[in-house]
Design an enzyme around this catalytic site. Structure first.
Site, PDB file in Angstrom:
ATOM      1  N   ALA A 131       0.750  -1.281   0.112  1.00 45.97           N
ATOM      2  CA  ALA A 131      -0.304  -0.099   0.054  1.00 45.97           C
ATOM      3  C   ALA A 131       0.911   1.225  -0.009  1.00 45.97           C
ATOM      4  O   ALA A 131       2.141   1.545   0.765  1.00 45.97           O
ATOM      5  CB  ALA A 131      -1.047   0.163   1.151  1.00 45.97           C
ATOM      6  N   ALA A 179       0.419   5.278   0.434  1.00 39.61           N
ATOM      7  CA  ALA A 179      -0.332   6.333   0.762  1.00 39.61           C
ATOM      8  C   ALA A 179       0.445   7.580   1.001  1.00 39.61           C
ATOM      9  O   ALA A 179       1.493   7.880   0.432  1.00 39.61           O
ATOM     10  CB  ALA A 179      -0.858   6.012   2.248  1.00 39.61           C
ATOM     11  N   SER A 180      -0.411   8.578   1.551  1.00 38.97           N
ATOM     12  CA  SER A 180      -0.027  10.142   1.155  1.00 38.97           C
ATOM     13  C   SER A 180       1.170  10.475   2.108  1.00 38.97           C
ATOM     14  O   SER A 180       1.930  11.472   1.762  1.00 38.97           O
ATOM     15  CB  SER A 180      -1.214  10.923   1.504  1.00 38.97           C
ATOM     16  OG  SER A 180      -1.729  10.806   2.741  1.00 38.97           O
ATOM     17  N   GLN A 236       4.405   4.494   3.285  1.00 37.99           N
ATOM     18  CA  GLN A 236       3.918   3.077   2.449  1.00 37.99           C
ATOM     19  C   GLN A 236       4.136   1.724   3.375  1.00 37.99           C
ATOM     20  O   GLN A 236       5.089   1.979   4.413  1.00 37.99           O
ATOM     21  CB  GLN A 236       4.552   3.429   1.003  1.00 37.99           C
ATOM     22  CG  GLN A 236       6.054   3.073   1.113  1.00 37.99           C
ATOM     23  CD  GLN A 236       6.272   3.289  -0.263  1.00 37.99           C
ATOM     24  OE1 GLN A 236       6.016   4.467  -1.146  1.00 37.99           O
ATOM     25  NE2 GLN A 236       7.236   2.583  -0.863  1.00 37.99           N
ATOM     26  N   LYS A 282       5.988  -0.449   7.975  1.00 39.21           N
ATOM     27  CA  LYS A 282       5.386   0.952   7.741  1.00 39.21           C
ATOM     28  C   LYS A 282       6.604   1.913   7.660  1.00 39.21           C
ATOM     29  O   LYS A 282       7.216   1.936   8.720  1.00 39.21           O
ATOM     30  CB  LYS A 282       4.144   1.342   8.478  1.00 39.21           C
ATOM     31  CG  LYS A 282       2.958   0.816   8.109  1.00 39.21           C
ATOM     32  CD  LYS A 282       1.918   1.111   9.132  1.00 39.21           C
ATOM     33  CE  LYS A 282       1.507   2.692   8.633  1.00 39.21           C
ATOM     34  NZ  LYS A 282       0.311   3.170   9.597  1.00 39.21           N
ATOM     35  N   ASP A 304     -10.272   6.184  12.133  1.00 36.61           N
ATOM     36  CA  ASP A 304     -10.310   5.985  10.601  1.00 36.61           C
ATOM     37  C   ASP A 304     -10.732   4.717   9.949  1.00 36.61           C
ATOM     38  O   ASP A 304      -9.895   4.066   9.589  1.00 36.61           O
ATOM     39  CB  ASP A 304      -8.626   6.238  10.325  1.00 36.61           C
ATOM     40  CG  ASP A 304      -8.366   6.593   8.990  1.00 36.61           C
ATOM     41  OD1 ASP A 304      -9.360   6.852   8.053  1.00 36.61           O
ATOM     42  OD2 ASP A 304      -7.262   6.418   8.505  1.00 36.61           O
TER      43      ASP A 304
END
Length: 365
Positions: free
Chosen positions: A136, A138-139, A142, A164, A299
């Site tokens: 993944a 992400a902003s 990752q 991460k 979230d």
């Protein structure tokens, strides 16, 4: 000069980001002033302006989506934040932004590896194998699948984990973007319809606080462990284990718990799971977090909730046992005890149809 070739920490690139954000929102504000304040006040043209308002909102929301995906970082997070503010923005805008995915092009592995080296040294000290393609992107960072070093020499791999790692120089990018958005928020307060419905600088401060919390992986590790304690007595809730010996503000290693996504209802049904029962278990988990603990996972989008079917099962369709798995604990919410008490009274008042208690509780809230 082509700023796409500059390192993300370059002052020139940061200034370019600042200018792009100011330019976009400046053009949007001028559009609103022209169409919604000036043209709308003209008797004949005003009717046309009002009729086209919904389409114009949708076009600008689509332009923002393109900008956010291109720039990544704060802009994607902002789009997600705004998509939930149905109390402030028109429905056509929030609907357009709901489709904004928290994904950007992946950072090349050598740059991610550099972050790991800076914080923890050689990854080979910890991992038997790391997939260089992220699972993944992400902003803000990752995630990469990996396997720890095995405990027994005869094994090739140890436990499966997810690593991460934050994007390089993401903190500088966040600071730049927030500074630009701060100027935009102050300008927005000059527009009466916005000023009457929301305090833009305060909303931005709320957004910024959440964003900085998400950038602290040590805090996220603590959140995950707190959720594990909250649900320790519930066998249907799984929180991935944290590997604290491989942890910094920019690097987080968690147990790999990949399985069925909760939003994939067809897959749940195919695996013999009753989606309504999944919803009930999830609701109970959130009731416990909000009303009993005052600490909740904030979230819960489809990429952060999984359902793991029990392996051994023989029974009728829709009866297969399962576990719900939460991931990504960077964004959490806390409910003050007084508010939690009153929220419980609201629920009781609704169930008992006690209008007097509801009115008194709303006043207390």
């Amino acid at each position: 000069m082509d700023t796409t070739t500059l390192p993300e920490s370059s002052p020139l690139l940061q200034n370019s980001r600042y200018r792009r954000i100011i330019t976009f929102f400046g053009a949007l504000i001028m559009h609103v002033i022209w169409w919604d304040l000036l043209i709308s006040s003209i008797p004949i043209l005003g009717y046309s302006a009002r009729r086209s308002r919904s389409a114009r909102h949708r076009r600008w929301a689509a332009r923002f989506r393109l900008l956010a995906v291109e720039m990544g970082g704060v802009m994607i997070k902002l789009g997600q934040f705004l998509s939930s503010r149905v109390d402030v923005l028109p429905k056509e805008i929030t609907d357009e932004l709901k489709g904004l995915q928290d994904e950007v092009p992946a950072v090349p592995w050598p740059e991610i590896e550099r972050i790991f080296h800076e914080d923890l040294g050689d990854p080979a000290q910890y991992f038997a194998h790391i997939e260089t393609e992220p699972v993944a992107a992400a902003s803000l960072g990752q995630a990469h699948r990996a396997w720890l070093l095995p405990e027994n020499e005869e094994d090739n791999y140890g436990d499966p984990v997810v690593v991460k790692v934050q994007r390089p120089n993401i903190e500088e990018m966040v600071s730049t973007d927030l500074a630009a958005l701060g100027l935009v928020a102050r300008v927005l307060m000059r527009y009466p319809p916005i000023r009457r419905r929301a305090n833009a600088p305060v909303l931005l401060d709320e957004f910024a606080d959440t964003l900085w919390e998400e950038l602290d992986y040590e805090s996220e590790a603590g959140n995950a462990e707190r959720f594990a304690h909250i649900h320790a007595d519930n066998e249907q809730i799984v929180i991935p284990a944290v590997y604290r010996d491989i942890l910094t503000r920019r690097v987080l290693v968690l147990e790999n718990v990949e399985t069925l996504k909760m939003a994939d209802v067809a897959a749940l049904i195919n695996h013999g799971i009753d989606s309504k029962e999944v919803a009930d278990v999830l609701l109970d988990a959130y009731f416990k977090q909000v009303f009993e603990e005052g600490f909740f996972h904030a979230d819960p989008h489809p990429g952060n909730l999984f359902v793991r079917p029990e392996e051994s099962w023989e029974g009728e369709p829709g009866t297969r046992p399962f576990k719900i798995i939460f991931v990504d604990f960077g964004m959490v919410g806390e409910v003050p005890s007084l508010m939690g008490d009153n929220l419980r009274k609201v629920m009781i008042g609704i169930m008992q149809r006690d209008s007097r208690q509801l009115v008194e509780t709303y006043q207390d809230l």
